[in-house]
Design a protein around this motif. Structure first.
Motif, PDB file in Angstrom:
ATOM      1  N   UNK A 128       0.827  -1.203   0.000  1.00 43.51           N
ATOM      2  CA  UNK A 128       0.000   0.000   0.000  1.00 43.51           C
ATOM      3  C   UNK A 128       0.860   1.251   0.000  1.00 43.51           C
ATOM      4  N   UNK A 129       0.229   2.344  -0.363  1.00 39.43           N
ATOM      5  CA  UNK A 129       0.793   3.678  -0.219  1.00 39.43           C
ATOM      6  C   UNK A 129       0.360   4.179   1.149  1.00 39.43           C
ATOM      7  N   UNK A 130       1.304   4.757   1.905  1.00 38.92           N
ATOM      8  CA  UNK A 130       0.879   5.272   3.193  1.00 38.92           C
ATOM      9  C   UNK A 130       1.996   5.616   4.145  1.00 38.92           C
ATOM     10  N   UNK A 131       1.702   5.432   5.414  1.00 33.57           N
ATOM     11  CA  UNK A 131       2.561   5.768   6.543  1.00 33.57           C
ATOM     12  C   UNK A 131       3.059   4.470   7.161  1.00 33.57           C
ATOM     13  N   UNK A 132       4.294   4.501   7.698  1.00 34.88           N
ATOM     14  CA  UNK A 132       4.770   3.340   8.449  1.00 34.88           C
ATOM     15  C   UNK A 132       5.463   3.794   9.721  1.00 34.88           C
ATOM     16  N   UNK A 133       5.372   2.957  10.737  1.00 32.47           N
ATOM     17  CA  UNK A 133       6.029   3.194  12.017  1.00 32.47           C
ATOM     18  C   UNK A 133       7.007   2.052  12.268  1.00 32.47           C
ATOM     19  N   UNK A 134       8.182   2.408  12.767  1.00 33.83           N
ATOM     20  CA  UNK A 134       9.207   1.426  13.098  1.00 33.83           C
ATOM     21  C   UNK A 134       9.372   1.427  14.611  1.00 33.83           C
ATOM     22  N   UNK A 135       9.342   0.234  15.192  1.00 34.21           N
ATOM     23  CA  UNK A 135       9.431   0.078  16.636  1.00 34.21           C
ATOM     24  C   UNK A 135      10.555  -0.872  17.020  1.00 34.21           C
ATOM     25  N   UNK A 136      11.014  -0.738  18.258  1.00 39.41           N
ATOM     26  CA  UNK A 136      11.809  -1.771  18.913  1.00 39.41           C
ATOM     27  C   UNK A 136      10.790  -2.635  19.647  1.00 39.41           C
ATOM     28  N   UNK A 137      10.889  -3.938  19.437  1.00 43.71           N
ATOM     29  CA  UNK A 137       9.940  -4.838  20.086  1.00 43.71           C
ATOM     30  C   UNK A 137      10.620  -6.113  20.538  1.00 43.71           C
ATOM     31  N   UNK A 138       9.867  -6.914  21.246  1.00 38.97           N
ATOM     32  CA  UNK A 138      10.379  -8.208  21.686  1.00 38.97           C
ATOM     33  C   UNK A 138       9.698  -9.287  20.872  1.00 38.97           C
ATOM     34  N   UNK A 139      10.501 -10.211  20.366  1.00 41.13           N
ATOM     35  CA  UNK A 139       9.968 -11.288  19.538  1.00 41.13           C
ATOM     36  C   UNK A 139       9.099 -12.208  20.384  1.00 41.13           C
ATOM     37  N   UNK A 140       8.039 -12.694  19.784  1.00 40.75           N
ATOM     38  CA  UNK A 140       7.142 -13.624  20.470  1.00 40.75           C
ATOM     39  C   UNK A 140       7.267 -14.991  19.821  1.00 40.75           C
ATOM     40  N   UNK A 141       7.247 -16.043  20.634  1.00 47.24           N
ATOM     41  CA  UNK A 141       7.311 -17.405  20.094  1.00 47.24           C
ATOM     42  C   UNK A 141       6.086 -17.691  19.230  1.00 47.24           C
ATOM     43  N   UNK A 142       4.958 -17.250  19.699  1.00 53.44           N
ATOM     44  CA  UNK A 142       3.716 -17.412  18.942  1.00 53.44           C
ATOM     45  C   UNK A 142       2.942 -16.104  19.057  1.00 53.44           C
ATOM     46  N   UNK A 143       2.397 -15.665  17.955  1.00 52.90           N
ATOM     47  CA  UNK A 143       1.627 -14.428  17.990  1.00 52.90           C
ATOM     48  C   UNK A 143       2.463 -13.215  17.669  1.00 52.90           C
ATOM     49  N   UNK A 144       2.033 -12.087  18.189  1.00 55.22           N
ATOM     50  CA  UNK A 144       2.657 -10.811  17.851  1.00 55.22           C
ATOM     51  C   UNK A 144       3.821 -10.451  18.762  1.00 55.22           C
ATOM     52  N   UNK A 145       4.723  -9.638  18.243  1.00 60.59           N
ATOM     53  CA  UNK A 145       5.803  -9.139  19.092  1.00 60.59           C
ATOM     54  C   UNK A 145       5.262  -8.117  20.093  1.00 60.59           C
ATOM     55  N   UNK A 146       5.988  -7.944  21.182  1.00 58.85           N
ATOM     56  CA  UNK A 146       5.648  -6.898  22.140  1.00 58.85           C
ATOM     57  C   UNK A 146       6.294  -5.595  21.696  1.00 58.85           C
ATOM     58  N   UNK A 147       5.564  -4.507  21.727  1.00 56.67           N
ATOM     59  CA  UNK A 147       6.069  -3.217  21.265  1.00 56.67           C
ATOM     60  C   UNK A 147       6.654  -2.451  22.445  1.00 56.67           C
ATOM     61  N   UNK A 148       7.938  -2.076  22.331  1.00 53.19           N
ATOM     62  CA  UNK A 148       8.642  -1.405  23.421  1.00 53.19           C
ATOM     63  C   UNK A 148       8.794   0.098  23.199  1.00 53.19           C
ATOM     64  N   UNK A 149       9.343   0.506  22.029  1.00 52.82           N
ATOM     65  CA  UNK A 149       9.631   1.917  21.776  1.00 52.82           C
ATOM     66  C   UNK A 149       9.423   2.253  20.302  1.00 52.82           C
ATOM     67  N   UNK A 150       8.933   3.456  20.055  1.00 57.46           N
ATOM     68  CA  UNK A 150       8.825   3.992  18.703  1.00 57.46           C
ATOM     69  C   UNK A 150      10.195   4.517  18.291  1.00 57.46           C
ATOM     70  N   UNK A 151      10.672   4.124  17.097  1.00 63.49           N
ATOM     71  CA  UNK A 151      11.983   4.551  16.610  1.00 63.49           C
ATOM     72  C   UNK A 151      11.914   5.539  15.452  1.00 63.49           C
ATOM     73  N   UNK A 152      10.926   5.365  14.563  1.00 64.66           N
ATOM     74  CA  UNK A 152      10.912   6.142  13.324  1.00 64.66           C
ATOM     75  C   UNK A 152       9.510   6.119  12.733  1.00 64.66           C
ATOM     76  N   UNK A 153       9.141   7.202  12.044  1.00 67.05           N
ATOM     77  CA  UNK A 153       7.888   7.281  11.290  1.00 67.05           C
ATOM     78  C   UNK A 153       8.235   7.769   9.895  1.00 67.05           C
TER      79      UNK A 153
END
Length: 140
Positions: free
Chosen positions: A25-50
């Protein structure tokens, strides 16, 4: 009264291993530092870049600041991404509003300025580490 009211629905979260799953898609993206999850989604810790792009998946994949994003990770963290569809007409204004309010550490432009008329933002969806509603006024 705001001169412009804009709304974004953020989708995500994806890691580098899942880049191919990010919508084309055309649009906006956010980059985060996160923690990897064994199953499911990563945990979001900090916003790094938009950022913004006509093709967010390719922009994330080939961004010139990727190394800087990665250098901000702590042990055990991974890069994570969320995206929102936005047309060309509004992408720069959306990016500027989000950066100006949230001041991600890797962004350089729009941190101290907002060169657009007053903008009211409404965010929904995957908005970890983002304000869901705010107003930004012109600040050159």
């Amino acid at each position: 009264m705001s001169d412009q009211i804009l709304s974004l629905k953020l989708l995500g979260y994806w890691t580098d291993e899942q880049l191919g799953e990010i919508p084309d898609i055309s649009g906006i993206f956010c980059v985060y530092a996160g923690t990897a999850a064994d199953a499911g989604e990563p945990g979001i810790e900090r916003l790094l870049y938009i950022g913004e792009s006509g093709d967010v998946r390719q922009r994330i994949r080939h961004h010139e600041l990727r190394e800087e994003w990665a250098s901000r990770l702590e042990v055990g963290e991974v890069l994570c991404y969320s995206v929102a569809a936005a047309t060309y007409v509004y992408r720069e204004r959306l990016e500027a509003a989000l950066v100006h309010v949230h001041k991600p550490p890797v962004n350089r432009d729009y941190i101290d300025r907002f060169p657009f008329d007053t903008t009211e933002m409404h965010l929904r969806g995957r908005t970890d580490k983002l304000m869901s509603q705010f107003i930004v006024e012109r600040h050159d």
